[in-house]
Design a protein around this motif. Structure first.
Motif, PDB file in Angstrom:
ATOM      1  N   LEU A 143       0.822  -1.220   0.000  1.00 21.21           N
ATOM      2  CA  LEU A 143       0.000   0.000   0.000  1.00 21.21           C
ATOM      3  C   LEU A 143       0.854   1.267   0.000  1.00 21.21           C
ATOM      4  CD1 LEU A 143      -2.768  -0.992   2.598  1.00 21.21           C
ATOM      5  CD2 LEU A 143      -3.005  -0.840   0.112  1.00 21.21           C
ATOM      6  N   THR A 144       2.172   1.118   0.039  1.00 20.74           N
ATOM      7  CA  THR A 144       3.050   2.293   0.049  1.00 20.74           C
ATOM      8  C   THR A 144       2.778   3.199  -1.136  1.00 20.74           C
ATOM      9  OG1 THR A 144       4.778   1.062   1.213  1.00 20.74           O
ATOM     10  CG2 THR A 144       5.448   3.057   0.037  1.00 20.74           C
ATOM     11  N   GLU A 145       2.629   2.613  -2.326  1.00 19.37           N
ATOM     12  CA  GLU A 145       2.459   3.436  -3.534  1.00 19.37           C
ATOM     13  C   GLU A 145       1.180   4.278  -3.480  1.00 19.37           C
ATOM     14  OE1 GLU A 145       1.971   4.758  -7.652  1.00 19.37           O
ATOM     15  OE2 GLU A 145       0.562   3.679  -6.371  1.00 19.37           O
ATOM     16  N   PRO A 146      -0.019   3.701  -3.263  1.00 21.67           N
ATOM     17  CA  PRO A 146      -1.206   4.556  -3.205  1.00 21.67           C
ATOM     18  C   PRO A 146      -1.207   5.507  -2.008  1.00 21.67           C
ATOM     19  CG  PRO A 146      -1.778   2.284  -2.654  1.00 21.67           C
ATOM     20  CD  PRO A 146      -0.379   2.258  -3.196  1.00 21.67           C
ATOM     21  N   MET A 147      -0.666   5.071  -0.882  1.00 24.03           N
ATOM     22  CA  MET A 147      -0.604   5.975   0.264  1.00 24.03           C
ATOM     23  C   MET A 147       0.334   7.155  -0.018  1.00 24.03           C
ATOM     24  SD  MET A 147      -2.703   4.906   2.597  1.00 24.03           S
ATOM     25  CE  MET A 147      -2.176   6.030   3.874  1.00 24.03           C
ATOM     26  N   SER A 148       1.385   6.915  -0.812  1.00 25.95           N
ATOM     27  CA  SER A 148       2.312   8.000  -1.160  1.00 25.95           C
ATOM     28  C   SER A 148       1.627   9.079  -1.989  1.00 25.95           C
ATOM     29  CB  SER A 148       3.510   7.438  -1.940  1.00 25.95           C
ATOM     30  OG  SER A 148       4.268   6.560  -1.149  1.00 25.95           O
ATOM     31  N   VAL A 149       0.660   8.669  -2.820  1.00 24.70           N
ATOM     32  CA  VAL A 149      -0.097   9.643  -3.608  1.00 24.70           C
ATOM     33  C   VAL A 149      -0.835  10.609  -2.673  1.00 24.70           C
ATOM     34  CG1 VAL A 149      -1.996   9.935  -5.256  1.00 24.70           C
ATOM     35  CG2 VAL A 149      -0.332   8.097  -5.580  1.00 24.70           C
ATOM     36  N   ALA A 150      -1.440  10.057  -1.619  1.00 25.91           N
ATOM     37  CA  ALA A 150      -2.142  10.898  -0.650  1.00 25.91           C
ATOM     38  C   ALA A 150      -1.168  11.768   0.134  1.00 25.91           C
ATOM     39  CB  ALA A 150      -2.964  10.024   0.299  1.00 25.91           C
ATOM     40  N   VAL A 151      -0.044  11.203   0.521  1.00 31.34           N
ATOM     41  CA  VAL A 151       0.974  11.981   1.248  1.00 31.34           C
ATOM     42  C   VAL A 151       1.429  13.164   0.401  1.00 31.34           C
ATOM     43  CG1 VAL A 151       3.368  11.905   2.059  1.00 31.34           C
ATOM     44  CG2 VAL A 151       1.772  10.092   2.717  1.00 31.34           C
ATOM     45  N   HIS A 152       1.679  12.923  -0.870  1.00 32.91           N
ATOM     46  CA  HIS A 152       2.129  13.990  -1.756  1.00 32.91           C
ATOM     47  C   HIS A 152       1.070  15.084  -1.895  1.00 32.91           C
ATOM     48  CE1 HIS A 152       4.265  15.925  -5.031  1.00 32.91           C
ATOM     49  NE2 HIS A 152       3.186  15.847  -5.793  1.00 32.91           N
ATOM     50  N   ALA A 153      -0.201  14.673  -2.033  1.00 33.72           N
ATOM     51  CA  ALA A 153      -1.277  15.660  -2.167  1.00 33.72           C
ATOM     52  C   ALA A 153      -1.399  16.512  -0.912  1.00 33.72           C
ATOM     53  CB  ALA A 153      -2.600  14.957  -2.466  1.00 33.72           C
ATOM     54  N   VAL A 154      -1.293  15.895   0.253  1.00 35.57           N
ATOM     55  CA  VAL A 154      -1.362  16.653   1.500  1.00 35.57           C
ATOM     56  C   VAL A 154      -0.158  17.584   1.613  1.00 35.57           C
ATOM     57  CG1 VAL A 154      -1.330  16.472   4.018  1.00 35.57           C
ATOM     58  CG2 VAL A 154      -2.789  14.945   2.685  1.00 35.57           C
ATOM     59  N   ASN A 155       1.015  17.112   1.214  1.00 31.55           N
ATOM     60  CA  ASN A 155       2.192  17.987   1.229  1.00 31.55           C
ATOM     61  C   ASN A 155       2.012  19.177   0.285  1.00 31.55           C
ATOM     62  OD1 ASN A 155       3.471  16.318   3.062  1.00 31.55           O
ATOM     63  ND2 ASN A 155       4.755  15.293   1.543  1.00 31.55           N
ATOM     64  N   ARG A 156       1.448  18.911  -0.891  1.00 30.42           N
ATOM     65  CA  ARG A 156       1.229  19.982  -1.863  1.00 30.42           C
ATOM     66  C   ARG A 156       0.231  21.018  -1.346  1.00 30.42           C
ATOM     67  NH1 ARG A 156       2.502  22.150  -6.018  1.00 30.42           N
ATOM     68  NH2 ARG A 156       0.689  21.764  -7.313  1.00 30.42           N
ATOM     69  N   ALA A 157      -0.666  20.583  -0.460  1.00 27.42           N
ATOM     70  CA  ALA A 157      -1.663  21.507   0.085  1.00 27.42           C
ATOM     71  C   ALA A 157      -1.062  22.497   1.073  1.00 27.42           C
ATOM     72  CB  ALA A 157      -2.792  20.727   0.751  1.00 27.42           C
ATOM     73  N   ARG A 158       0.130  22.219   1.578  1.00 27.75           N
ATOM     74  CA  ARG A 158       0.842  23.126   2.494  1.00 27.75           C
ATOM     75  C   ARG A 158      -0.041  23.568   3.660  1.00 27.75           C
ATOM     76  NH1 ARG A 158       4.315  26.848  -1.861  1.00 27.75           N
ATOM     77  NH2 ARG A 158       5.352  25.067  -2.846  1.00 27.75           N
ATOM     78  N   LEU A 159      -0.553  22.592   4.346  1.00 32.17           N
ATOM     79  CA  LEU A 159      -1.451  22.860   5.469  1.00 32.17           C
ATOM     80  C   LEU A 159      -0.667  23.452   6.644  1.00 32.17           C
ATOM     81  CD1 LEU A 159      -3.508  19.550   5.318  1.00 32.17           C
ATOM     82  CD2 LEU A 159      -4.029  21.738   4.247  1.00 32.17           C
ATOM     83  N   GLU A 160      -1.322  24.348   7.348  1.00 30.62           N
ATOM     84  CA  GLU A 160      -0.693  24.988   8.504  1.00 30.62           C
ATOM     85  C   GLU A 160      -1.200  24.426   9.828  1.00 30.62           C
ATOM     86  OE1 GLU A 160      -1.091  29.190   8.135  1.00 30.62           O
ATOM     87  OE2 GLU A 160       0.050  29.299   6.262  1.00 30.62           O
ATOM     88  N   GLY A 161      -2.257  23.610   9.797  1.00 29.23           N
ATOM     89  CA  GLY A 161      -2.723  22.941  11.002  1.00 29.23           C
ATOM     90  C   GLY A 161      -4.076  23.372  11.504  1.00 29.23           C
ATOM     91  N   ASP A 162      -4.567  24.523  11.032  1.00 33.19           N
ATOM     92  CA  ASP A 162      -5.863  24.991  11.513  1.00 33.19           C
ATOM     93  C   ASP A 162      -6.981  24.757  10.495  1.00 33.19           C
ATOM     94  OD1 ASP A 162      -4.833  26.799   9.696  1.00 33.19           O
ATOM     95  OD2 ASP A 162      -5.621  28.574  10.741  1.00 33.19           O
ATOM     96  N   GLU A 163      -6.670  24.080   9.411  1.00 28.25           N
ATOM     97  CA  GLU A 163      -7.668  23.858   8.366  1.00 28.25           C
ATOM     98  C   GLU A 163      -8.668  22.759   8.753  1.00 28.25           C
ATOM     99  OE1 GLU A 163      -3.802  25.163   6.443  1.00 28.25           O
ATOM    100  OE2 GLU A 163      -4.407  23.643   7.914  1.00 28.25           O
ATOM    101  N   VAL A 164      -9.868  22.880   8.184  1.00 25.88           N
ATOM    102  CA  VAL A 164     -10.864  21.817   8.272  1.00 25.88           C
ATOM    103  C   VAL A 164     -11.074  21.303   6.847  1.00 25.88           C
ATOM    104  CG1 VAL A 164     -13.238  21.206   8.850  1.00 25.88           C
ATOM    105  CG2 VAL A 164     -11.972  22.780  10.317  1.00 25.88           C
ATOM    106  N   PRO A 165     -10.536  20.123   6.522  1.00 23.06           N
ATOM    107  CA  PRO A 165     -10.580  19.651   5.143  1.00 23.06           C
ATOM    108  C   PRO A 165     -11.880  18.912   4.813  1.00 23.06           C
ATOM    109  CG  PRO A 165      -9.201  18.214   6.454  1.00 23.06           C
ATOM    110  CD  PRO A 165      -9.680  19.293   7.383  1.00 23.06           C
ATOM    111  N   ILE A 166     -12.189  18.914   3.523  1.00 20.55           N
ATOM    112  CA  ILE A 166     -13.279  18.107   2.976  1.00 20.55           C
ATOM    113  C   ILE A 166     -12.666  17.162   1.957  1.00 20.55           C
ATOM    114  CG2 ILE A 166     -15.468  18.102   1.731  1.00 20.55           C
ATOM    115  CD1 ILE A 166     -15.889  20.990   2.584  1.00 20.55           C
ATOM    116  N   VAL A 167     -12.944  15.886   2.088  1.00 23.39           N
ATOM    117  CA  VAL A 167     -12.489  14.881   1.122  1.00 23.39           C
ATOM    118  C   VAL A 167     -13.694  14.462   0.292  1.00 23.39           C
ATOM    119  CG1 VAL A 167     -11.472  12.602   0.797  1.00 23.39           C
ATOM    120  CG2 VAL A 167     -10.644  14.090   2.648  1.00 23.39           C
ATOM    121  N   ILE A 168     -13.652  14.779  -1.000  1.00 28.48           N
ATOM    122  CA  ILE A 168     -14.735  14.431  -1.909  1.00 28.48           C
ATOM    123  C   ILE A 168     -14.370  13.137  -2.624  1.00 28.48           C
ATOM    124  CG2 ILE A 168     -16.118  15.184  -3.889  1.00 28.48           C
ATOM    125  CD1 ILE A 168     -16.489  16.942  -1.463  1.00 28.48           C
TER     126      ILE A 168
END
Length: 359
Positions: A145-170
Motif C-alpha cells: 500500500l506504500t504506492e497509493p498511500m504515497s499519492v495521498a501523502v504527496h497531495a497533502v504535502n502539496r496543500a501546504r497545510l498549517e494545522g488549523d484547516e478543516v478539510p473536505i475529502v470528496i
C-alpha cells in the motif's frame, strides 16, 4: 513465470518467460500487488489513456497490441542482481520501489510497459537504486500500500497545510480513504468526507473521518459549516463573500473522484477563499466558469504522484503505524481471481482496494 496478461483486450493467466536483470536492475519475486484505478482505466480505455499521457507529458507508453502485465503497487523479495550491481540489499530482502526504470533506452514504467512486467506476475525487474527495504515485520500486503498511500501523502504535502484547516475529502475511493488517514495522522481536522456509496462511507469512518455524509442527502459544504464556522455563517452571504465579521477556519477540499463537472461544482458550492486540491484523475475535457472562482478568490492546485523521499517515508510510516491503512484492503485474490476483481471494481459499492497475494 505465471502472470495476468492484458492481451486482445482481455486479462488472461499465462506462463511467460522469466525476466533477466540487466545492469543496475534486480529480479524480485512478487509477494503482493494492489489493483489500481489506473490499471482499470488502462484496461478499459487503453488508447485514450495513453493519448492523455502523451499530451500531458507523462513518459508512459507501450504497444497495446503486445502483452502487458499490469501492477505498480507492490512488495517483492530480491531473487537476483544484474551484472555490476552494488548488492547492498541481499537476496531474500523484502523491498518496495517506485515503479520506474531508467536505462539506456530511456524511461520505463513497471506495469505499464511491454518490457517490464508489473506485480500481476510472479517476478519483476526493478531499479536497484530505487529499492527501499521493508522495515521489520510489516506484512507484504500492507507494504504494497506504500504506492497509493504515497499519492495521498504527496497531495497533502502539496496543500501546504498549517494545522488549523478543516478539510473536505470528496470521494472515498482508495485515494480519498488514504487522504483521510494521512490528514488524521497529522492532526488535521475535523475531516469531512463525502461519498454516495454506503460501503465507502463506512470505510471513511474506519479510516478516521470525523463527519461522513451522503451528498445525495446533505451537502458536504454545509456539513463543513457545522464544524468549522461560527454560528450564523452563510457560505453564500455577502459577509462570507467579502470576509466581514467572524470568519470560519480555512477550508481545503481534496477532490478524489475525477469526473467532468466536479471542479465547477466545488467552485460553486465551497466557501469563499477555499483551497481546492485536485487529486482525482479526470480523463475527459472539462469546463469551469472562471468568474465563480474569481469572485470567491478560490485557489486551485493539482497533485500527481509522489517523490522518492515521500515514497520511502510512507513505507516507514506504515511500519511505524503512523496511520492504519489496512481498512483500504477489502479483498484479496490470487492471479486466477484478477479478471473477476476488475469486474467487481467497476462497481464502487463492491470493493475499495483488491490485493493480489502470492504467499
Amino acid at each position: 513465470m505465471k502472470a495476468v496478461v492484458m492481451r486482445d483486450k482481455q486479462l488472461l493467466v499465462d506462463t511467460l518467460k522469466a525476466p533477466t536483470p540487466a545492469a543496475g536492475e534486480v529480479l524480485v519475486k512478487t509477494l503482493a500487488c494492489g489493483i489500481c484505478g489506473s490499471d482499470l482505466h488502462m484496461f478499459h480505455h487503453c488508447e485514450h489513456v495513453l493519448g492523455n499521457f502523451k499530451r500531458s507529458g507523462i513518459p508512459v507508453d507501450f504497444d497495446a497490441g503486445q502483452d502487458v502485465v499490469f501492477g505498480h503497487e507492490f512488495c517483492g523479495e530480491i531473487l537476483d542482481h544484474g551484472p555490476g550491481s552494488d548488492k547492498q540489499l541481499k537476496v531474500g530482502t523484502r523491498v518496495c520501489s517506485m515503479p520506474f526504470i531508467f536505462n539506456r533506452n530511456g524511461f520505463e514504467h513497471v506495469g505499464f510497459s511491454n518490457g517490464y512486467p508489473g506485480g500481476y506476475g510472479e517476478q519483476m525487474l526493478l531499479a536497484e537504486g530505487l529499492l527501499v527495504p521493508v522495515p521489520g515485520d510489516l506484512p507484504a500486503h500492507l507494504a504494497a500500500l506504500t504506492e497509493p498511500m504515497s499519492v495521498a501523502v504527496h497531495a497533502v504535502n502539496r496543500a501546504r497545510l498549517e494545522g488549523d484547516e478543516v478539510p473536505i475529502v470528496i470521494g472515498c475511493g482508495p485515494i480519498g480513504l488514504a487522504m483521510i488517514a494521512v490528514l488524521k495522522s497529522r492532526g488535521i481536522g475535523p475531516v469531512v468526507a463525502s461519498d454516495f456509496s454506503p460501503k465507502r462511507r463506512a470505510l471513511a469512518e474506519k479510516m478516521g473521518a470525523d463527519l461522513v455524509v451522503n451528498p445525495a442527502e446533505q451537502s458536504p459544504y454545509q456539513s463543513w459549516v457545522e464544524v468549522a464556522a461560527p454560528a450564523g455563517y452563510d457560505i453564500k452571504g455577502p459577509q462570507a463573500m467579502y470576509g466581514l465579521g467572524p470568519q470560519p477556519k480555512p477550508c481545503v477540499i481534496f477532490e478524489c473522484v475525477g469526473i467532468p463537472g466536479l471542479i465547477q461544482q466545488v467552485l460553486q458550492s465551497a466557501p469563499p477563499r477555499s483551497r481546492l486540491m485536485v487529486v482525482g484523475v479526470c480523463m475527459e475535457s472539462d469546463r469551469i466558469e472562471p468568474m465563480v472562482g474569481i469572485a470567491k478568490e478560490m485557489n486551485i492546485s493539482f497533485a500527481y504522484g509522489y517523490n522518492g523521499e515521500e515514497f520511502a517515508r510512507t513505507l516507514y510510516d506504515l511500519a511505524e503505524q503512523k496511520f492504519d491503512a489496512s481498512p483500504l484492503i477489502t479483498s484479496t485474490v490470487g492471479l486466477d481471481g484478477v479478471a473477476e476483481a476488475f469486474a467487481a471494481l467497476s462497481k464502487p459499492d463492491e470493493q475499495a482496494k483488491v490485493m493480489i497475494t502470492f504467499e
